[in-house]
Design a protein around this motif. Structure first.
Motif, short mmCIF file in Angstrom:
data_model
loop_
_atom_site.label_atom_id
_atom_site.label_comp_id
_atom_site.label_asym_id
_atom_site.label_seq_id
_atom_site.Cartn_x
_atom_site.Cartn_y
_atom_site.Cartn_z
N LEU A 151 -3.14 28.73 13.35
CA LEU A 151 -3.46 28.00 14.58
C LEU A 151 -4.43 26.85 14.34
O LEU A 151 -4.38 25.83 15.05
N VAL A 152 -5.33 27.03 13.39
CA VAL A 152 -6.32 25.99 13.08
C VAL A 152 -6.45 25.88 11.56
O VAL A 152 -5.94 26.72 10.82
N ALA A 153 -7.15 24.88 11.10
CA ALA A 153 -7.33 24.68 9.67
C ALA A 153 -8.39 25.62 9.10
O ALA A 153 -9.35 25.97 9.78
N ILE A 154 -8.18 26.03 7.86
CA ILE A 154 -9.17 26.76 7.08
C ILE A 154 -9.42 25.95 5.82
O ILE A 154 -8.47 25.65 5.08
N PRO A 155 -10.65 25.56 5.54
CA PRO A 155 -10.91 24.73 4.37
C PRO A 155 -10.50 25.40 3.06
O PRO A 155 -10.62 26.62 2.91
N TYR A 160 -2.03 28.63 2.16
CA TYR A 160 -2.14 29.77 3.06
C TYR A 160 -1.99 29.30 4.51
O TYR A 160 -1.24 29.90 5.29
N VAL A 161 -2.70 28.24 4.87
CA VAL A 161 -2.62 27.71 6.23
C VAL A 161 -1.18 27.27 6.55
O VAL A 161 -0.66 27.57 7.62
N ALA A 162 -0.53 26.60 5.60
CA ALA A 162 0.85 26.17 5.80
C ALA A 162 1.76 27.38 6.00
O ALA A 162 2.64 27.37 6.88
N SER A 163 1.55 28.42 5.20
CA SER A 163 2.41 29.60 5.31
C SER A 163 2.23 30.30 6.64
O SER A 163 3.20 30.80 7.23
#
Length: 256
Positions: A151-155, A160-163
């Motif tokens: 739902l939001v970005a993780i630095p 992982y965020v894309a998946s």
């Protein structure tokens, strides 16, 4: 003996990534709410231990060793579930991995490939097999495990965020496609939760857990059971008019 509730009474539910963390917690919660559970994961020793705990409490529990990146393994896991119980009423597609935290430009192809293969192809394999089985038995409910990273970005966690954004996309697409055929598809988006993935991240990044607590309104890390309780409701008939939803279970993190 396990004290059973009514939320999932009589349902047959397949749980992937069920050897530890949220998946193992879900097995206990679903069984407590009256479901027969089939656990799937790669690590037989841990699967066997979880199933033994459940059976000691009187639960109807069994397991299948499966690598979810293999479509054949997933079809076998669903097939075994149907063979043992005559049908599959619900599925919690929980299996996933985190990966190294690095700036995007420093990540190797191998990191991307491993994360996408497990988190995206694994879900793709599960949805196809589960939906095919549910269509034969008149419907069912599926919950996919995304993340606040869906739902939001993780630095420093771009693959992982894309998946996890892909998990959200699959959830919405499948919900739209099968709503009139008796299958509901939803997702949960957990925040920081005690699991092997977060233990690894926190261990390799001192101060990370405290930093997450600072930006989480409830100011803490979740217990796996708290995520499992939300999943149980989404799989139950009490959520009969809920489909295509991605439910944050994150102590208010995405609302911050």
């Amino acid at each position: 003996m396990i004290e059973t509730g009514e939320l999932l009474r009589g349902k047959v539910i397949l749980i992937t990534g069920a050897s530890s963390g949220i998946g193992a917690a879900a097995a206990h919660v679903f069984a407590r709410e009256g479901a027969a559970v089939v656990l799937a994961a790669r690590r037989e020793e841990k699967l066997s231990a979880v199933v033994a705990e459940l059976r000691d409490k009187g639960a109807d529990a069994s397991y299948v060793v499966a690598d979810l990146t293999s479509a054949e393994d997933v079809r076998r896991a669903v097939g075994v579930t149907v063979e043992r119980h005559g049908r599959i009423d619900g599925a919690f597609n929980n299996a996933g991995i985190g990966g190294d935290q690095l700036p995007l430009h420093e990540m190797a192809d191998e990191i991307y490939d491993t994360i996408i293969d497990t988190n995206v192809r694994g879900l793709w394999n599960c949805l196809r097999a589960e939906i095919a089985a549910m269509l034969k038995s008149g419907g069912g409910a599926i919950v996919n495990n995304s993340s606040v990273g869906g739902l939001v970005a993780i630095p420093a966690a771009a693959p992982y965020v894309a998946s996890k954004h892909a998990v959200v996309g699959f959830t919405k697409a499948a919900a739209e496609e099968y709503a009139r055929r008796g299958i509901r598809v939803n997702a949960v988006a957990p925040g920081a939760t005690r699991s092997e993935i977060t233990a690894d991240w926190f261990g390799r990044n001192p101060g990370l857990e405290e930093a997450i607590h600072e930006v989480t309104p409830q100011g803490r890390t979740a217990d796996p059971e708290e995520i499992a309780e939300a999943v149980a409701w989404l799989l139950s008939d009490r959520a009969s008019y809920v489909t295509g939803v991605v439910m944050p279970v994150d102590g208010g993190y995405v609302n911050h």
